[in-house]
Structure formats: C-alpha cells, structure tokens
Scaffold this active site. Structure first.
Site, mmCIF file in Angstrom:
data_model
loop_
_atom_site.group_PDB
_atom_site.id
_atom_site.type_symbol
_atom_site.label_atom_id
_atom_site.label_comp_id
_atom_site.label_asym_id
_atom_site.label_seq_id
_atom_site.Cartn_x
_atom_site.Cartn_y
_atom_site.Cartn_z
ATOM 1 N N HIS A 1 -10.709 -8.157 -3.709
ATOM 2 C CA HIS A 1 -10.129 -7.277 -2.698
ATOM 3 C C HIS A 1 -8.788 -7.780 -2.186
ATOM 4 O O HIS A 1 -8.596 -8.955 -1.942
ATOM 5 C CB HIS A 1 -11.111 -7.145 -1.524
ATOM 6 C CG HIS A 1 -10.621 -6.267 -0.418
ATOM 7 N ND1 HIS A 1 -10.523 -6.691 0.891
ATOM 8 C CD2 HIS A 1 -10.185 -4.979 -0.425
ATOM 9 C CE1 HIS A 1 -10.078 -5.703 1.642
ATOM 10 N NE2 HIS A 1 -9.859 -4.662 0.859
ATOM 11 N N ASP B 1 -4.703 0.708 -4.539
ATOM 12 C CA ASP B 1 -5.025 1.391 -3.287
ATOM 13 C C ASP B 1 -3.723 1.958 -2.734
ATOM 14 O O ASP B 1 -2.939 1.261 -2.096
ATOM 15 C CB ASP B 1 -5.662 0.402 -2.310
ATOM 16 C CG ASP B 1 -6.170 1.063 -1.043
ATOM 17 O OD1 ASP B 1 -5.911 2.278 -0.854
ATOM 18 O OD2 ASP B 1 -6.799 0.380 -0.219
ATOM 19 N N GLU C 1 -8.155 -5.295 -6.703
ATOM 20 C CA GLU C 1 -7.630 -4.165 -5.936
ATOM 21 C C GLU C 1 -6.341 -4.616 -5.275
ATOM 22 O O GLU C 1 -6.280 -5.691 -4.670
ATOM 23 C CB GLU C 1 -8.651 -3.716 -4.889
ATOM 24 C CG GLU C 1 -8.200 -2.524 -4.057
ATOM 25 C CD GLU C 1 -7.905 -2.905 -2.607
ATOM 26 O OE1 GLU C 1 -7.856 -2.000 -1.763
ATOM 27 O OE2 GLU C 1 -7.711 -4.108 -2.323
ATOM 28 N N HIS D 1 -0.742 -4.662 2.623
ATOM 29 C CA HIS D 1 -1.779 -4.021 3.426
ATOM 30 C C HIS D 1 -1.379 -3.953 4.887
ATOM 31 O O HIS D 1 -1.314 -2.882 5.478
ATOM 32 C CB HIS D 1 -3.112 -4.768 3.278
ATOM 33 C CG HIS D 1 -4.275 -4.054 3.898
ATOM 34 N ND1 HIS D 1 -4.455 -3.956 5.266
ATOM 35 C CD2 HIS D 1 -5.328 -3.403 3.332
ATOM 36 C CE1 HIS D 1 -5.556 -3.275 5.516
ATOM 37 N NE2 HIS D 1 -6.112 -2.928 4.357
#
Length: 306
Positions: free
Chosen positions: A38, A118, A58, A74
């Site tokens: 992740h 993502d 990801e 992110h």
C-alpha cells in the site's frame, strides 16, 4: 548392476513426474493471491515492499489543474503509522517502475507482477476525466511501456474513486489506439474504489463500454474498522453466472486476524502496509492448502473458479 541402475532411474523418473503433477494440481486448486503493497509512492519503496513479500503495489497519482498526472503523492491524512508525504515526479516513478519490471534490468524484481494506480481524480472536474485518461496513457506509453519497445511487463489497474469519472477509461483507451498501441490494453484493468453500491458500479462500466479486466476494491483506512458485507457482495457477483467482476481485493489490512477473515471471504487480493503479515498467514497450515502467492503466469483478469 546395469539393469538395477536402469530400474532405479526409472522409478525416480516416475516419482519425480508424479510429484511435479501433484504440485501442479495443488497449484491449480489454490486461489492465487495478490499481496498489494500500500502507498508505494517513492522509487526506493518498490524494493522495500517487494522484499517484504508483495507481488503487487499500489501507487497514488495526483493531477495538476490541467489534468496532467503530476506526482505519486497521497498526502495527509493517510494510514496510521505511515509517512503520508513521500512522493516522486510521476514520470520519474514510471521509469523506476519500468526498471523494476523489465526482465534483464539490473533492478528487475521478478515477483512484482501487478501495479494499482490509485488515481486521485477528486481534484478534477467531471469534464476533465477523459482528458486525464488520455494524458495518463501518453505518460505510461512513453515512460513505462517505452513506446512498446521492451517496456515494463507488469499488469496495470486503473483505480478511479468517482463513478462519474468513467470517461477516463475511454480517454485512456482512445489515446493508446491513436498512438498505435491498442494491444497494450490487454495489460490494463479497471477498478472503482469509492465503495459505491455494486449495482451502480456495474452501470458505470456499461457507460464506459467495459466488460472484463475488472477488479473490485472494498475497504477503509487501517485507522478504522470495517466489516466485510460489501466484500461478500462483490465476491457473490464475481462468482455468479452473470456477474461483471473478475477479482476482488480488500484494503487496508495489517492484522493477521483481518487477513484470515478476508481470505475466508474469498478475496483475490489484499492491500497492506505489511506484506510480511499477509505472507505469514498464507503460510499457515489452514491457508497454504487453499491459497498461494500469484505469479506472472496468473492472469489477473481471469476469474478463479472454485
């Protein structure tokens, strides 16, 4: 003496073939699992997560005001216990990823077979989605697929958080076709990650003209608990005769108990901050007979039949 040696060698050959057949049968009956590292947003994290046991990663993709993919970023907030601010320029990350997934490269990681992008399209207007898809395709074609000349081999999942941004898929496909590489769509899959009703997700794919290559995610940050009711609904769709889902993954899973629950529910992928935790559970006696870590030979678009 010679007949004895021939007999021994013959028996050994039969036993070896039987063992190989047994291994192949066991592999064929076990569900392949994608362990998804992740929030792998820095090039150095690729090796870090793969070395911990991930066979997929990801990566977050942020966009600028003109719908250009800009950073693998992110930002705050993110999962508990993680650094939310690591990032690379998107194209630089693609080059690093290409090195990690190109056989013969000194940085090659054979186990890394799938990448989930993502796509942080929340910063875009709905009417920018198609353009974002086109620009994303151009970047991937040049910097990851090396314009179709011995580029990275990993399968790619485009994960979109907003059902209204389904035109991104068409823009992506149209751009690859325009640039002369429609065959690369065989390496591309799709996911809507907003935890929407499964029926609404299906309608979005119909609007996008997509059948097949569909992963369905479900989950929440590791800071909060979440049940498996929607996972169960996604798995039921996957396993039904008229379902549209090919694979199901659950995020973000960091505990052994949650890993067991997800595997028991029948997921195909588990997204985690700790790939070694997932690997440990897969090696437990109760699970190693039913599951195995997916390899490049496992097509991520093919539904596993129980």
């Amino acid at each position: 003496m010679l007949p004895y040696i021939v007999l021994v060698l013959g028996c050994w050959s039969v036993l070896s073939q039987a063992a190989q057949t047994d291994d192949e049968e066991r592999a064929g009956n076990r569900r392949p699992i994608w362990i998804m590292g992740h929030m792998v947003n820095a090039i150095g994290q690729i090796d870090e997560f793969v070395n911990l046991g991930a066979n997929s990663i990801e990566t977050d993709v942020s966009f600028d005001d003109n719908a250009n993919p800009e950073y693998t970023y992110h930002g705050i907030p993110c999962d508990c216990g993680r650094n939310c601010k690591k990032y690379e320029n998107f194209n630089d990350f693609l080059k690093g990823l290409r090195s990690a997934t190109t056989p013969g490269n000194s940085k090659y990681q054979e186990k890394l077979v799938l990448v989930v992008f993502d796509l942080k399209t929340g910063s875009l207007y709905d009417n920018q989605a198609n353009d974002a898809g086109k620009k994303l395709a151009k970047n991937l074609l040049q910097h990851y697929w090396n314009n179709g000349n011995n580029g990275g081999r990993a399968y790619i999942v485009l994960s979109i958080p907003d059902l209204n941004h389904y035109p991104l898929i068409k823009g992506f496909k149209d751009q690859l076709t325009k640039d002369g590489h429609p065959e690369l769509m065989e390496k591309v899959g799709h996911d809507f990650s907003g935890n929407d009703d499964i029926g609404d997700v299906g309608k979005a794919y119909k609007k996008a003209g997509i059948t097949g290559h569909i992963w369905q995610s479900d989950g929440i940050t590791n800071c909060l608990p979440r049940g498996l009711s929607r996972v169960n609904a996604a798995v039921a769709n996957r396993d039904s005769a008229n379902g549209f889902i090919n694979k199901v993954y659950y995020w973000t899973v960091d505990k052994r108990s949650t890993t067991r629950d997800a595997l028991d529910a029948g997921v195909d992928g588990i997204m985690t901050n700790y790939p070694d935790v997932i690997t440990d559970v897969l090696n437990e006696a109760a699970y190693k007979k039913k599951f195995r870590v997916a390899t490049y030979d496992d097509n991520p678009w093919v539904t596993f039949k129980k």
